[in-house]
Design an enzyme around this catalytic site. Structure first.
Site, PDB file in Angstrom:
ATOM      1  N   GLU A 115       0.819  -1.219  -0.005  1.00  0.00           N
ATOM      2  CA  GLU A 115       0.124   0.174   0.075  1.00  0.00           C
ATOM      3  C   GLU A 115       0.919   1.472   0.026  1.00  0.00           C
ATOM      4  O   GLU A 115       0.390   2.356  -0.540  1.00  0.00           O
ATOM      5  CB  GLU A 115      -1.053  -0.086   1.186  1.00  0.00           C
ATOM      6  CG  GLU A 115      -1.949  -1.052   1.124  1.00  0.00           C
ATOM      7  CD  GLU A 115      -2.674  -1.267   2.580  1.00  0.00           C
ATOM      8  OE1 GLU A 115      -2.045  -1.728   3.747  1.00  0.00           O
ATOM      9  OE2 GLU A 115      -4.130  -1.013   2.557  1.00  0.00           O
ATOM     10  N   GLU A 135      -3.997  -9.601   3.979  1.00  0.00           N
ATOM     11  CA  GLU A 135      -4.782  -9.389   5.217  1.00  0.00           C
ATOM     12  C   GLU A 135      -5.722 -10.187   5.323  1.00  0.00           C
ATOM     13  O   GLU A 135      -6.035 -10.579   6.405  1.00  0.00           O
ATOM     14  CB  GLU A 135      -5.225  -7.985   5.049  1.00  0.00           C
ATOM     15  CG  GLU A 135      -4.548  -6.854   5.134  1.00  0.00           C
ATOM     16  CD  GLU A 135      -3.645  -6.325   3.807  1.00  0.00           C
ATOM     17  OE1 GLU A 135      -3.641  -7.039   2.737  1.00  0.00           O
ATOM     18  OE2 GLU A 135      -3.157  -5.284   3.844  1.00  0.00           O
TER      19      GLU A 135
END
Ligand code: DAK
Length: 259
Positions: A115, A135
């Protein structure tokens, strides 16, 4: 310069090189790292001797293997929210930084690491780099705007495949789907990144800043508004000394000297 938050700050001429430096934990991110990154970016934004920033990871194994899972495991609803707000604020500062920010991805770029790389203007990957949003394997979801930036970079279907499966992709695949600008041999990563950056730092920084704004903000508008926004910034560019210098230099058949 070094500090306890594991961020090294070095200079190579006009380029500031920031290295995430906790290789024992594959450069996993903590709140302290974000605080140091924010303070460093604020300083570099107004330092006129700095014309670009390169972000990389220490060691040859990882760029950043994500948020520090030992810290994540201690979060509750409120502390997770606070951490997310801090991280998003810092990641937004990368995107809003007024000069080019380039990620030199030297290994794993996972979760928050992927990210953070996606908030940079360009991504150069070592051929050994691997990317992923793992995640869902931890029962959580990307929290640093990964669902938004990944889908914008590679399209909805590919973003969903990466995010729903949590599986990693290699550098060649990242290149093919547009997640990175180019892949280079690992041993040449910094050399090739700095060579590419040098082809930007000799240009007009005020013009590059306006281009960055036009692309990043304009893409969030519909086409007509984005084009109109570009026209406004195009007009503004004529107020800069660099425009006078660049245009005059061409007509006088000499190289421009941008301030
Ligand atoms: N955090 C902490 N330590 C980590 C780590 C991480 N993300 N990744 C690796 N390490 C540590 C390992 O625990 C190990 O430590 P020791 O056992 O030696 O003490 C050391 O780094 C070396 O790792 P491995 O031994 O596992 O190395 P391998 O080559 O076998 O495997 C790997 C490399 C990258 C495949 C593996 O380490 C791995 O799967 N790492 C975890 C990747 C991951 O799931 N990352 C987290 C993604 S989630 C938010 C806050 C944070 C976030 C988002 C939102 N809010 C508050 C909203 C971020 C979330 C994420 O990034």
């Amino acid at each position: 310069m070094s500090n306890e938050s594991n961020l090294l700050v070095e200079r190579d001429g006009a380029v500031a090189i920031l290295t995430f430096n906790n290789p024992k934990a594959l450069n996993a991110l903590t709140a302290a790292t974000f605080e140091a990154l924010e303070a460093t970016l604020e300083e570099l934004a107004t330092d006129q001797s700095v014309r670009a920033v390169v972000l990389t990871g220490a060691g040859n194994k990882a760029f950043i293997a994500g948020g520090d899972i030992s810290v994540l495991a201690t979060l509750n609803v409120e502390s997770a929210r606070q951490f997310a707000l801090l991280a998003q604020q810092v990641i937004d500062k990368i995107e809003a930084f007024p000069k080019p920010v380039v990620a030199a991805i030297n290994g794993y770029a996972l979760g928050g690491g992927c990210e953070l790389a996606m908030a940079c203007d360009l991504r150069i990957a070592a051929d050994t780099a691997r990317f992923g949003q793992p995640e869902v394997k931890l029962g959580i979801i990307p929290g640093f705007a990964g669902t938004q930036r990944l889908a914008r970079l590679v399209g909805k279907a590919r973003a969903k495949e990466m995010i729903f499966t949590g599986e990693m992709i290699d550098a060649a695949t990242a290149d093919r789907i547009g997640l990175v600008n180019r892949v280079v041999p690992a041993e040449n990563l910094m050399k090739e990144t700095l060579a590419l950056v040098a082809t930007m730092t000799d240009k007009s920084m005020s013009a590059i800043t306006l281009c960055k704004e036009a692309i990043d903000h304009g893409l969030e508008m519909d086409f007509a508004r984005g084009a109109r926004y570009e026209a406004d910034l195009f007009g503004l560019s004529f107020a800069t000394p660099d425009a006078q210098e660049g245009l005059a230099a061409f007509l006088e058949k000499r190289l421009p000297k941008f301030k």
